[in-house]
Design an enzyme around this catalytic site. Structure first.
Site, PDB file in Angstrom:
ATOM      1  N   SER A  30       1.730   3.554 -16.214  1.00 47.57           N
ATOM      2  CA  SER A  30       0.637   3.738 -15.703  1.00 47.57           C
ATOM      3  C   SER A  30      -0.312   5.073 -15.797  1.00 47.57           C
ATOM      4  O   SER A  30       0.380   6.114 -15.854  1.00 47.57           O
ATOM      5  CB  SER A  30       1.109   3.401 -14.287  1.00 47.57           C
ATOM      6  OG  SER A  30       1.704   4.476 -13.640  1.00 47.57           O
ATOM      7  N   LYS A 100       9.636   8.029  -4.287  1.00 47.98           N
ATOM      8  CA  LYS A 100       9.497   6.839  -3.319  1.00 47.98           C
ATOM      9  C   LYS A 100      10.199   5.659  -4.051  1.00 47.98           C
ATOM     10  O   LYS A 100      10.787   4.632  -3.417  1.00 47.98           O
ATOM     11  CB  LYS A 100       8.482   6.483  -2.622  1.00 47.98           C
ATOM     12  CG  LYS A 100       7.407   6.010  -3.652  1.00 47.98           C
ATOM     13  CD  LYS A 100       6.034   5.712  -2.720  1.00 47.98           C
ATOM     14  CE  LYS A 100       4.744   5.400  -3.512  1.00 47.98           C
ATOM     15  NZ  LYS A 100       5.176   3.873  -3.885  1.00 47.98           N
ATOM     16  N   ASP A 101       9.942   5.503  -5.301  1.00 43.36           N
ATOM     17  CA  ASP A 101      10.504   4.405  -6.266  1.00 43.36           C
ATOM     18  C   ASP A 101      11.771   4.278  -6.715  1.00 43.36           C
ATOM     19  O   ASP A 101      12.472   3.565  -7.085  1.00 43.36           O
ATOM     20  CB  ASP A 101       9.524   4.035  -7.472  1.00 43.36           C
ATOM     21  CG  ASP A 101       8.166   3.857  -7.073  1.00 43.36           C
ATOM     22  OD1 ASP A 101       7.860   3.569  -5.957  1.00 43.36           O
ATOM     23  OD2 ASP A 101       7.268   4.124  -7.900  1.00 43.36           O
ATOM     24  N   THR A 149      -2.815  -4.178   1.285  1.00 42.36           N
ATOM     25  CA  THR A 149      -1.604  -3.604   0.996  1.00 42.36           C
ATOM     26  C   THR A 149      -0.458  -4.662   0.760  1.00 42.36           C
ATOM     27  O   THR A 149      -0.603  -5.783   1.228  1.00 42.36           O
ATOM     28  CB  THR A 149      -1.113  -2.829   2.236  1.00 42.36           C
ATOM     29  OG1 THR A 149       0.122  -2.216   2.032  1.00 42.36           O
ATOM     30  CG2 THR A 149      -1.049  -3.761   3.444  1.00 42.36           C
ATOM     31  N   ARG A 153       6.293  -2.122   4.957  1.00 46.80           N
ATOM     32  CA  ARG A 153       6.382  -0.899   6.033  1.00 46.80           C
ATOM     33  C   ARG A 153       5.211  -0.878   6.687  1.00 46.80           C
ATOM     34  O   ARG A 153       4.854  -0.352   7.747  1.00 46.80           O
ATOM     35  CB  ARG A 153       6.749   0.181   5.254  1.00 46.80           C
ATOM     36  CG  ARG A 153       6.777   1.538   6.025  1.00 46.80           C
ATOM     37  CD  ARG A 153       7.255   2.778   4.928  1.00 46.80           C
ATOM     38  NE  ARG A 153       6.001   3.050   3.884  1.00 46.80           N
ATOM     39  CZ  ARG A 153       5.077   3.197   4.054  1.00 46.80           C
ATOM     40  NH1 ARG A 153       4.721   3.908   5.112  1.00 46.80           N
ATOM     41  NH2 ARG A 153       4.203   3.343   3.016  1.00 46.80           N
ATOM     42  N   ARG A 154       4.168  -0.554   5.674  1.00 49.49           N
ATOM     43  CA  ARG A 154       2.659  -0.376   6.060  1.00 49.49           C
ATOM     44  C   ARG A 154       2.263  -1.428   6.904  1.00 49.49           C
ATOM     45  O   ARG A 154       1.614  -1.321   8.101  1.00 49.49           O
ATOM     46  CB  ARG A 154       1.798  -0.074   5.102  1.00 49.49           C
ATOM     47  CG  ARG A 154       1.850   1.072   4.165  1.00 49.49           C
ATOM     48  CD  ARG A 154       1.191   1.294   2.881  1.00 49.49           C
ATOM     49  NE  ARG A 154       1.366   2.593   2.354  1.00 49.49           N
ATOM     50  CZ  ARG A 154       1.236   2.611   0.950  1.00 49.49           C
ATOM     51  NH1 ARG A 154       0.789   1.793   0.129  1.00 49.49           N
ATOM     52  NH2 ARG A 154       1.659   3.821   0.344  1.00 49.49           N
ATOM     53  N   ARG A 171      -2.489  -5.630  -5.187  1.00 48.13           N
ATOM     54  CA  ARG A 171      -1.535  -5.131  -6.332  1.00 48.13           C
ATOM     55  C   ARG A 171      -2.521  -4.155  -7.213  1.00 48.13           C
ATOM     56  O   ARG A 171      -3.672  -4.450  -7.385  1.00 48.13           O
ATOM     57  CB  ARG A 171      -0.784  -6.138  -6.828  1.00 48.13           C
ATOM     58  CG  ARG A 171      -0.046  -6.829  -5.750  1.00 48.13           C
ATOM     59  CD  ARG A 171       0.981  -7.812  -6.639  1.00 48.13           C
ATOM     60  NE  ARG A 171       1.422  -9.007  -5.567  1.00 48.13           N
ATOM     61  CZ  ARG A 171       1.034  -9.943  -5.075  1.00 48.13           C
ATOM     62  NH1 ARG A 171      -0.252 -10.211  -5.448  1.00 48.13           N
ATOM     63  NH2 ARG A 171       1.363 -10.572  -4.218  1.00 48.13           N
ATOM     64  N   GLY A 172      -1.716  -3.859  -8.366  1.00 47.07           N
ATOM     65  CA  GLY A 172      -2.536  -3.117  -9.373  1.00 47.07           C
ATOM     66  C   GLY A 172      -2.578  -1.506  -9.131  1.00 47.07           C
ATOM     67  O   GLY A 172      -1.777  -1.034  -8.202  1.00 47.07           O
ATOM     68  N   ASN A 173      -2.838  -0.803 -10.080  1.00 43.39           N
ATOM     69  CA  ASN A 173      -3.058   0.663 -10.279  1.00 43.39           C
ATOM     70  C   ASN A 173      -3.991   1.093  -9.137  1.00 43.39           C
ATOM     71  O   ASN A 173      -4.884   0.191  -8.632  1.00 43.39           O
ATOM     72  CB  ASN A 173      -2.962   1.304 -11.459  1.00 43.39           C
ATOM     73  CG  ASN A 173      -4.220   0.782 -12.183  1.00 43.39           C
ATOM     74  OD1 ASN A 173      -5.349   0.765 -11.432  1.00 43.39           O
ATOM     75  ND2 ASN A 173      -4.356   0.705 -13.420  1.00 43.39           N
ATOM     76  N   ARG A 177      -7.177  -1.674  -7.551  1.00 44.98           N
ATOM     77  CA  ARG A 177      -7.000  -1.819  -6.289  1.00 44.98           C
ATOM     78  C   ARG A 177      -8.620  -1.165  -5.436  1.00 44.98           C
ATOM     79  O   ARG A 177      -9.124  -2.205  -4.724  1.00 44.98           O
ATOM     80  CB  ARG A 177      -5.995  -0.988  -5.429  1.00 44.98           C
ATOM     81  CG  ARG A 177      -4.728  -1.427  -5.937  1.00 44.98           C
ATOM     82  CD  ARG A 177      -3.575  -0.979  -4.965  1.00 44.98           C
ATOM     83  NE  ARG A 177      -2.081  -1.136  -5.614  1.00 44.98           N
ATOM     84  CZ  ARG A 177      -1.265  -0.742  -4.686  1.00 44.98           C
ATOM     85  NH1 ARG A 177      -1.157  -0.630  -3.425  1.00 44.98           N
ATOM     86  NH2 ARG A 177       0.142  -1.019  -5.481  1.00 44.98           N
ATOM     87  N   CYS A 270      13.774  -0.114  -1.632  1.00 46.22           N
ATOM     88  CA  CYS A 270      12.608   0.732  -1.451  1.00 46.22           C
ATOM     89  C   CYS A 270      11.269  -0.380  -0.900  1.00 46.22           C
ATOM     90  O   CYS A 270      10.361   0.127  -0.570  1.00 46.22           O
ATOM     91  CB  CYS A 270      12.056   1.108  -2.868  1.00 46.22           C
ATOM     92  SG  CYS A 270      11.752  -0.331  -4.057  1.00 46.22           S
TER      93      CYS A 270
END
Length: 355
Positions: A30, A100-101, A149, A153-154, A171-173, A177, A270
């Site tokens: 990405s 985070k991933d 989103t 979590r969010r 979704r997407g980069n 988005r 995650c």
């Protein structure tokens, strides 16, 4: 201006000995992942000007398959498995991950060798271009406004404070988005994104509100490791481990290890809605705040501790104590319900993006 991430720098050797092999740095393909790998390689070249580095991009299972639900991949390692296989086989020397991933437990023989200085870890609000004059903060949004989103979590944390808002997957980069958000026929009013990605992609001008524990009406804690870059290597590869030592930021490493210990102790993947916030205080102590919120935003377990942390071991034990405080406040009950619901509905689950 840094050299292109896909081209190694060839530094003339000042020695008559045989030229050392190029260090291969793995990453997802990405745009953001390549930008992050380019940053790491640029810093490594600065620290080790006689060593050659080459970025090797790969598509992960999640990059290639945007239909299959996360459950069917087994959850953890969705973004890392293929790269780790190449690292284990010796085809790569290190991998640059969005921290985070990264699963909190790594495959045998691999280690989290380095954590770089952290970009802004907070979540942020990005408003649709056609609505920027009307809304700036979550508190400005009317009932029924759609928030984009794909992070449980969010969604959970925002629902806790703004139950009148609606949520839909996005979704997407980053570019994809934002384009979906700004489209004239878009149903979205705002997106919730990570500040770090927007800063790294020079799109921070779109940020209208930063969300953190102290934000009025925000009260948002970020994902474990968010904003950090983790570099994975083989545990027995002394050459690579030594190259990475000078790149690590100690305070970021200690904070991130404490955060990851909370998640590891609670055994959350995650995509589990665990929010954290770490802050170094003026007296040198570390404050760790954490929360677990159910999907509906109606139940929550909160925890906060402040301790002196000097070593990785201190950080891990600190995280365990915060996790226990969360458990005592009802976190495990919330996570058990979420996991049971996912297992029951896995065959009809929608694709999921890490929190």
């Amino acid at each position: 201006m840094s050299t292109s991430a896909t081209q190694p720098v060839i530094t003339p050797s000042t020695s008559h000995t045989q030229k050392a092999a190029t260090i291969k740095v793995g990453t997802r393909k990405s745009a953001l992942a390549l930008k992050q790998a380019d940053y790491v390689v640029t810093e490594l070249r600065r620290l080790h000007p006689t060593v050659d580095f080459e970025v090797v991009g790969m598509h992960s299972t999640a990059d290639k398959d945007k239909v299959t639900a996360l459950y069917k991949f087994g959850g953890k390692g969705l973004w890392t498995n293929e790269l780790e296989a190449e690292l284990t086989h010796g085809d790569l020397d290190m991998i640059v991950h969005s921290l985070k991933d990264m699963p909190t437990s790594l495959p045998e023989g691999l280690v989290l060798a380095c954590i770089t200085p952290r970009e802004d870890p907070r979540d942020v609000v990005v408003v649709k271009k056609g609505l920027e004059g009307r809304y700036k903060k979550l508190a400005d949004l009317p009932a029924g406004a759609v928030v984009g989103t794909s992070s449980v979590r969010r969604m959970a944390q925002i629902r806790r404070r703004y139950p009148h808002l609606e949520f839909k997957d996005m979704r997407g980069n980053i570019d994809t988005r934002v384009k979906k958000l700004d489209a004239e026929d878009s149903e979205f009013s705002v997106l919730i994104l990570a500040a770090a990605g927007l800063h790294r992609m020079n799109q921070h001008g779109r940020i209208s509100q930063y969300l953190e524990s102290s934000t009025e009406g925000g009260g948002m804690l970020y994902a474990v490791g968010q904003g950090g870059l983790g570099i994975e290597a083989r545990a027995d590869d002394e050459k690579t481990l030594n190259l990475l030592k000078r790149l690590e930021d100690t305070n970021t490493m200690l904070a991130a290890e404490a955060e990851r210990s909370v998640m590891r102790t609670l055994e959350g993947g995650c995509s589990i809605p665990i929010g954290v916030e770490t802050k170094w205080l003026d007296d040198g102590k570390l404050r760790l705040t954490a929360t677990v919120v159910n999907v509906e935003g109606t139940e929550a377990a909160d925890a906060e501790k402040i301790e002196e942390i000097k070593t990785r071991e201190d950080a891990v034990e600190f995280g365990k104590r915060v996790a226990q405080q969360l458990t005592d406040s009802g976190a495990q009950k919330i996570l058990d319900v979420i996991n049971a619901d996912r297992e029951a509905n896995k065959d009809k689950a929608q694709p999921f993006i890490p929190a």
